[in-house]
Enzyme design. Structure first.
Site, short mmCIF file in Angstrom:
data_model
loop_
_atom_site.label_atom_id
_atom_site.label_comp_id
_atom_site.label_asym_id
_atom_site.label_seq_id
_atom_site.Cartn_x
_atom_site.Cartn_y
_atom_site.Cartn_z
N LEU A 116 16.04 18.43 5.58
CA LEU A 116 16.01 17.13 6.25
C LEU A 116 16.26 16.00 5.25
O LEU A 116 16.77 14.95 5.62
CB LEU A 116 14.65 16.91 6.92
CG LEU A 116 14.32 17.85 8.10
CD1 LEU A 116 12.89 17.61 8.55
CD2 LEU A 116 15.29 17.63 9.25
N GLY A 117 15.89 16.20 4.00
CA GLY A 117 16.09 15.16 2.99
C GLY A 117 15.51 15.58 1.66
O GLY A 117 14.73 16.52 1.55
N GLY B 185 10.15 16.03 -4.10
CA GLY B 185 10.36 17.32 -3.47
C GLY B 185 11.46 17.28 -2.42
O GLY B 185 12.10 16.26 -2.20
N LYS C 157 7.40 20.12 3.23
CA LYS C 157 7.83 19.56 1.94
C LYS C 157 7.53 20.56 0.84
O LYS C 157 6.40 20.99 0.66
CB LYS C 157 7.14 18.24 1.65
CG LYS C 157 7.52 17.68 0.25
CD LYS C 157 6.70 16.48 -0.14
CE LYS C 157 7.20 15.23 0.52
NZ LYS C 157 6.53 14.04 -0.05
N ASP D 243 5.32 3.91 -2.72
CA ASP D 243 6.76 4.07 -2.53
C ASP D 243 7.16 3.63 -1.13
O ASP D 243 7.83 4.37 -0.39
CB ASP D 243 7.18 5.53 -2.78
CG ASP D 243 8.68 5.66 -3.03
OD1 ASP D 243 9.33 4.63 -3.30
OD2 ASP D 243 9.20 6.79 -2.94
#
Length: 730
Positions: free
Chosen positions: A440-441, A446, A462, A563
């Site tokens: 997904l990304g 990670g 993740k 973040d």
């Protein structure tokens, strides 16, 4: 120990038996450097292979090389080329460096440098971003495919030249950083930790540059004068590909397909970077980009003439016969019959010995399989302990008891477990063994995969990077705290797996993309996400602010996200915001106003006060959220080389526009085009102006001058109430 010795001896005998009848693979012969017929094949000592070329008709589009003074190969406007490889798809050129000197009398005119290629990219595996100096902050920013802004940097400090060590670039006199993959253009700038820069006699200047990492070896003498008054240029490796298509797409168009006969198409596997390369098939050599009419294309290697064969050992006495792309050993004329008789007797001995060992080998392999299985289980147990599994179990048991006691005291029933601990096998099956199609990304902490559990629930998994063992207990405590967060606008942590080498975290799946995609990719992709109206943007801002206020003030232990950015805000099918990615987050005990940490975050969103002091507070999240508000208002990229130098950072661009009353001039053009009636109304003007003023407060340089997230959330909630009032167009 006895089992190991027995197995090694058995494996040695088995390999010895198999080698008597085995063949050796044909070595790969590297393709020769070949250009088009009639074209210049060299410039000085640099070979120029096609698709590169010198002169009309000798090169593919974007692959022209000029030969200045018959000795200097030049690409583009003025990039010196020292090597071109068609085997690796690489080109080596030289670029300048940046210098920043405390003594302006020796300051060169290269206070910044940069480079860009229309299609080629700077190799992230062969290059490093390097800075030299004892009072140095160095940054490199640029863009990848689809104009995605990226950046990185490093810091170097020392008090005297004796602090440094030749050959070591670890932040003392020299620092280095890995550049992002797919970088097409960049700009390098230098700064210092002091203003003005410290005046050091042994280090009058700081330097920064992008360079081929194998060509650079730090020396303490570089601190005195590395640039030699602006004359030094360093080698840089550039990756190149053909076209903008995948191999599958390129093969459909025979006329434009660049690979010649007897070739394989090699796909470039970097996100947002298109194109492909060509390579000769095994058993062929030549230039894979030339066709049969031009000559020099991939042609059969005659292994019998070149001697690249093993007939003498495979079939003693046989004759090597060449085949297209291969060879075979022939005994048709009877030359090897007498030798074969001796070989037959020897083979019978070998077969007898092999059969006599077979039972022993089967038993040995079975024992070895049992040993490996037990060892694998032991390794999983060690990983579980290493990743803090025992600590997590203890914390979960304690908090389970606390929650159950609290609920029973209020007469409530227990609804769910605090967290679930999954097995490695279960999560590997859910993600098809972490197949690339499930990604997904990717982020700095990670890779996130889409997974389907055995009960049919879709989750996001993740796979984190290696956890610092010194922070192991803090990491586990963070999992336990996050598992208790039950806020509608925070992605819920469902559980984790700690029996693998790296921890695996399982979150709820949110499937409508990120806020970044909805704000920016609708300008870049044909399959663009739906337009976000002003009401949706205001509601998303309010929801994100509410979730951050909850983390800062209402969680059992306050949490600083660290973040906050648009790509970490997920949207569900009803466009509700879900804050995600707590890989950089830190627990903030209430008796501790500040945390001293290594600076982490995303360029453009980072709190400048945090960058200078390394002191993390909840006001650092407030600054990042202010940038997010500006992004919602303007729809512009966080960093853009297309804007004037002082406005390349979006926060600076917004603040300067507010000072000159140009807010509505920088408003997202898609809002004006698609939601003009709402934006142009009295309510709309008020909401936009008030949100902009709120963002301005969040972006104050001093953290103690910024509002808290709770205050920010209250203002946005008030704006939401205004949006529910009746309004009339015009």
């Amino acid at each position: 120990m006895g089992l190991h010795i027995t197995l090694k001896f058995q494996c040695f005998l088995l390999v010895l038996c198999l080698q008597l009848a085995s063949t050796t693979e044909t070595p790969i012969i590297a393709s020769k450097v070949i250009t088009k017929p009639g074209c210049q094949d060299k410039c000085g000592n640099v070979s120029i292979p096609y698709p590169f070329g010198i002169g009309n008709g000798c090169f593919m589009p974007r692959f022209e090389i000029k030969c200045n003074d018959s000795t200097r190969a030049v690409y583009g406007s003025n990039l010196n080329v020292s090597n071109i490889s068609i085997l690796d798809g690489e080109m080596t050129t030289t670029l300048g460096i940046v210098a920043n000197c405390s003594d302006k009398s020796i300051q060169t005119n290269n206070e910044w440098t940069g480079a860009q290629f229309r299609k080629f990219t700077f190799s992230n595996t062969k290059n490093k971003f390097i800075a030299i100096g004892c009072d140095t902050l160095a940054f490199i920013v640029g863009t990848t495919g689809y104009n995605s802004s990226v950046g990185t940097g490093c810091m170097s400090y020392c008090n005297k030249i004796e602090d440094t060590t030749d050959g070591i670039c670890n932040g003392v006199g020299c620092c280095e950083a890995t550049i992002p993959a797919g970088l097409m253009k960049y700009e390098t700038r230098l700064g210092s930790m002091y203003s003005p820069r410290k005046n050091l006699s042994f280090n009058p200047c700081s330097y920064a540059f992008l360079a081929e990492k194998s060509s650079f070896n730090f020396s303490s003498s570089y601190l005195k004068n590395f640039n030699n008054h602006g004359t030094v240029r360093v080698p840089v490796v550039v990756d190149w590909t053909i076209g903008n298509e995948t191999c599958e797409e390129a093969k459909r168009n025979i006329t434009s397909y660049a690979c010649g006969p007897n070739t394989d198409c090699i796909q470039r596997n970097i996100v947002n970077v298109q194109g492909y390369r060509c390579s000769c098939k095994m058993g062929y050599q030549g230039n894979p980009y030339l066709n049969s009419t031009s000559g020099g294309h991939c042609q059969d290697i005659n292994e019998c003439i070149t001697g690249v064969h093993n007939c003498s050992t495979e079939r003693p006495g046989s004759i090597c016969m060449n085949m297209e792309g291969s060879y075979y050993c022939s005994c048709e004329q009877g030359e090897c019959s007498s030798l074969n008789h001796s070989r037959s007797i020897f083979n019978k001995i070998v077969v007898g010995a092999s059969l006599s060992l077979w039972l022993l080998l089967v038993t040995g392999f079975w024992l070895y399989w049992v040993y490996r299985k037990r060892k694998h289980m032991k390794v999983k147990e060690e990983f579980f302990k290493q990743n803090g599994g025992l600590i997590l179990n203890r914390l979960l048991d304690e908090r389970e008891e606390d929650i159950e006691t609290s609920r029973s005291g209020r007469g409530e029933k227990k609804h769910r477990s605090v967290a679930t601990i999954y097995t490695e096998k279960e999560l590997s099956k859910a993600t098809n063994n972490y197949h690339d199609s499930q990604i997904l990304g990717r982020g700095g902490f990670g890779t996130v995969y889409k997974g389907t559990l055995s009960n049919g629930n879709v989750v996001a998994i993740k796979k984190t990077k290696i956890v610092n063992m010194d922070q192991n207990e803090q990491f586990i405590n963070e999992i336990a705290v996050l598992s208790q967060i039950n806020h509608k606008n925070v992605v819920q942590l469902l559980g984790c797996c700690l029996e693998s080498e790296v921890p695996l975290l399982v979150y709820e799946y949110v499937g409508n993309g990120t806020l970044y995609q909805h704000l920016h990719e609708h300008l870049e992709n044909q399959d663009r996400p739906p337009f976000l109206s002003w009401e949706s943007r205001l509601r998303i801002a309010s929801e994100v602010a509410g979730s951050l206020a909850y983390l800062h003030a209402e969680a059992s232990i306050p949490i600083i996200h660290r973040d906050v950015k648009s790509s970490n805000v997920l949207l569900d099918d009803e466009y509700r915001a879900k804050v995600s990615d707590f890989g950089a987050s830190r627990l903030n005990p209430t008796d501790q106003a500040q945390l001293s940490t290594i600076v982490q975050g995303t360029f453009g969103y980072l709190d400048p006060e945090y960058m200078l002091s390394s002191q993390l507070t909840d006001k650092s999240d407030v600054y990042s959220f202010g940038v997010l508000l500006v992004e919602l208002l303007t729809g512009k990229a966080i960093f853009s080389l297309d804007r004037p130098e002082e406005d390349r950072n979006l926060a600076n661009y917004f603040l300067s526009s507010m000072k000159t009353n140009r807010l509505f001039a920088i408003l997202d053009s898609s809002l004006v085009q698609n939601d003009n009636e709402r934006v142009s109304s009295v309510h709309g003007h008020q909401q936009i102006q008030q949100m902009a003023e709120l963002a301005q407060k969040c972006l104050r340089v001093k953290g103690d001058k910024r509002p808290t997230m709770k205050e920010v959330a209250m203002v946005l909630h008030g704006l939401m109430m205004i949006s529910e009032l009746p309004w009339h167009p015009g």
